[in-house]
Write an enzyme that holds these catalytic residues in place. Structure first.
Site, PDB file in Angstrom:
ATOM      1  N   SER A   1     -36.371 -73.079 -48.108  1.00 16.20           N
ATOM      2  CA  SER A   1     -37.798 -73.349 -47.962  1.00 16.20           C
ATOM      3  C   SER A   1     -38.103 -74.275 -46.786  1.00 16.20           C
ATOM      4  O   SER A   1     -37.834 -73.936 -45.639  1.00 16.20           O
ATOM      5  CB  SER A   1     -38.335 -73.910 -49.286  1.00 16.20           C
ATOM      6  OG  SER A   1     -39.737 -73.965 -49.286  1.00 16.20           O
TER       7      SER A   1
ATOM      8  N   ASP B   1     -40.067 -70.470 -45.326  1.00 17.96           N
ATOM      9  CA  ASP B   1     -39.967 -69.207 -46.068  1.00 17.96           C
ATOM     10  C   ASP B   1     -41.329 -68.626 -46.408  1.00 17.96           C
ATOM     11  O   ASP B   1     -41.420 -67.624 -47.120  1.00 17.96           O
ATOM     12  CB  ASP B   1     -39.107 -69.367 -47.327  1.00 17.96           C
ATOM     13  CG  ASP B   1     -39.786 -70.178 -48.419  1.00 17.96           C
ATOM     14  OD1 ASP B   1     -40.619 -71.042 -48.084  1.00 17.96           O
ATOM     15  OD2 ASP B   1     -39.472 -69.963 -49.601  1.00 17.96           O
TER      16      ASP B   1
END
EC number: 5.4.2.10
Length: 448
Positions: free
Chosen positions: A99, A240
Site C-alpha cells: 500500500s 496501490d
C-alpha cells in the site's frame, strides 16, 4: 490470534520473515488448498515494487502445486483486483502490495469471490495450512497459469461506468498523482477519457520510487503542481490505489473526512442518500457534528477499511471511510477505491457547479494532531498502566471538548498518538505530553 495476518493482510520488510520467497511459496500453496474447494481459479495482481515480480512467481508456484489455476494481471490497483475477481468468477484475488509503505516493504492482501476482504475465518484456515507439510498434487492435477492482457482496459471502463452517462469533466483541469504506483497506467486515462485536462505526476514507476516523493501520504508535490498549473483540483492516490487525498484550487489538502462530507451531502441534496456514514476512531469530531446538523447518521468503526466495511454491512449503509483516504462506496464497489471516490467528488463539483472548497462549506473541523512513534515491537498502549494514567490526565484537560486516541498501527511498527480539541495550543501540548509518556514506556520495555 492470527500468527501472520494483521489488520490489512500480511505486511513487512522484504527479506525478513514472513516477506520472503520461501514463505510466499508456502502461502500460495496454503491459499490454493483453501480456495480450490470452491473454484480452481485465483487472480494475482501487484503494485509496482521491484519485489513484486519475485513474490508473484513464488505465489504462482505454490498455487499451481496445490492444484489451483492462476490468472496473472500484472501491476493493477488493489480495488481493480477486487473488481476483476468478481468479473472473472474467481474463487479469490491476491494483491501483492504494501500500500502506502516504502518500496522495501511488501505484503499480501486477499479478496473473496465477492470482491470483499476475506474473513478472519478464511485467514485462520490459510494459517492452518501454513503449518502443514507442503505436498504437491500429482502431475495431472497441477494447476495452470495464464496472463490476462486486457485487465487495465477492463478496469478503466468499469471506473468510467460509475460516472453518469452524459456528464463530462470537460473544462476541468486536474493534476493526478499516481505515487509511482499501480494506478500509473489507469488513473490518468480514466479522467482524460471523461473529458478532463489531465496533468500526470508520479506516473513513472521504476520499482524503487513507489510512494517516495508523491502520493496520498506525501501531497506536497501535488499541492505545488495544482498551484503552478492553476488547476481546479489535485487527486493523490497511494501506491496501490485504494486511498484518495485531494488538493483544492487554493492548494489546501483535503482528507478522507472532507471527501465523505462532500459525497454524503451531494447524495443527500439529490435525494439519493439514506441511512448514515461510517467513519473511524480517527474521524474528526467536526465531521460528526456537521452530519448531525444535516440529519445524517454517523457511526465509528475501528481503524481499517475492513472494519468500515463490516460496520456498513451491519447498518445497511453504503458510504464510509477513513481520514487517511480509504473511501468505501458500497453502492458502487466492495472496497476502498481511490479513483471511484474521486469520480464521486468530481460528479458533485460538476452537478452543483461548485469548486471543491465551496462544497465544504458547513464542515468545521476540530484541531487534530497525530504523531507516530516507531517501536521495535508493537504493544497495546491502552493496556499499559502508565499510559492509562496519561490518557486520563489528557482527557481531564480536554474537559469533554475533544478526544485522545493511542493505538498500535496494524500495518507498521508504530504507536499512533492522536489528540483532538477546541484549540491548537492545547492539542499541541497534549500530543507532546503523550508522546513523552509513550517514549518512556518504550524505553522501559527496551531496558527490561
Amino acid at each position: 490470534m492470527r500468527k501472520y495476518f494483521g489488520t490489512d493482510g500480511i505486511r513487512g520488510k522484504v527479506g525478513t520473515t514472513p516477506i520472503t520467497p520461501e514463505f510466499m511459496l508456502k502461502l500460495g500453496w496454503a491459499a490454493g488448498q483453501v480456495f480450490k474447494e470452491k473454484d480452481k481459479k485465483i487472480l494475482i495482481g501487484k503494485d509496482t515494487r521491484i519485489s513484486g515480480y519475485m513474490f508473484e512467481s513464488a505465489l504462482e508456484s505454490g498455487i499451481v502445486a496445490a492444484g489451483a489455476d492462476v490468472r496473472l494481471v500484472g501491476p493493477m490497483p488493489t480495488p481493480a483486483i477486487a473488481y476483476l475477481t468478481r468479473t472473472f468468477r474467481a474463487s479469490a484475488g491476491i494483491v501483492i502490495s504494501a500500500s502506502h509503505n516504502p518500496f522495501y516493504d511488501n505484503g499480501i492482501k486477499f479478496f473473496s469471490a465477492e470482491g470483499g476482504k476475506v474473513s478472519d475465518e478464511i485467514e485462520e484456515r490459510i494459517e492452518y495450512y501454513l503449518d502443514q507439510p507442503m505436498e504437491v498434487v500429482e502431475s495431472s492435477l497441477i494447476g495452470r497459469a495464464r496472463r490476462i492482457d486486457d485487465a487495465a482496459g477492463r478496469y478503466i471502463e468499469y471506473c468510467k461506468g460509475t460516472f453518469p452517462i452524459g456528464l463530462q469533466l470537460s473544462g476541468l483541469k486536474i493534476v493526478v498523482d499516481c505515487a509511482d504506483g499501480a494506478t500509473y497506467h489507469v488513473a490518468p486515462r480514466v479522467f482524460s477519457e471523461l473529458g478532463a485536462d489531465v496533468i500526470s505526476i508520479g506516473a513513472n514507476p521504476d520499482g524503487l520510487n513507489i510512494n517516495e516523493f508523491s502520493g496520498a501520504t506525501k501531497p506536497e508535490l501535488l499541492r505545488k503542481n495544482v498551484l503552478a498549473e492553476n488547476a481546479d483540483i489535485g487527486i493523490a492516490l497511494d501506491g496501490d490505489g485504494d486511498r484518495l487525498i485531494l488538493v483544492d484550487r487554493h492548494g489546501v489538502v483535503r482528507d478522507g473526512d472532507d471527501i465523505l462530507y462532500i459525497i454524503a451531502n451531494h447524495l443527500m441534496s439529490t435525494g439519493r442518500f439514506s441511512g448514515g456514514v461510517v467513519g473511524t476512531l480517527m474521524s474528526n469530531f467536526g465531521l460528526e457534528l456537521a452530519f448531525s446538523e444535516t440529519g445524517i447518521g454517523f457511526s465509528r468503526a475501528a481503524v481499517g477499511d475492513r472494519y468500515v466495511n463490516e460496520k456498513l454491512v451491519q447498518h445497511g449503509w453504503v458510504l464510509g471511510g477513513e481520514p487517511s483516504g480509504h473511501i468505501v462506496c458500497r453502492s458502487i464497489t466492495t472496497t476502498g477505491d481511490g479513483i471511484v471516490a474521486a469520480l464521486q467528488v468530481l460528479q458533485a463539483m460538476v452537478e452543483e457547479g461548485k469548486a471543491l472548497d465551496e462544497l465544504l462549506t458547513g464542515l468545521v473541523k476540530f484541531p487534530q494532531k497525530l504523531k507516530n512513534i516507531r517501536v521495535a515491537e508493537r504493544f497495546v498502549p491502552n493496556e499499559e498502566p502508565a499510559l492509562q494514567k496519561a490518557i486520563a490526565v489528557a482527557n481531564e484537560r480536554l474537559n469533554g471538548l475533544g478526544r485522545v486516541l493511542l493505538r498500535a498501527s496494524g500495518t507498521e511498527p508504530l504507536i499512533r498518538v492522536m489528540v483532538e480539541g477546541r484549540d491548537d495550543e492545547t492539542v499541541d501540548e497534549l500530543v507532546d505530553y503523550l508522546v513523552e509518556e509513550v517514549n518512556a514506556v518504550v524505553a522501559a520495555k527496551q531496558s527490561a
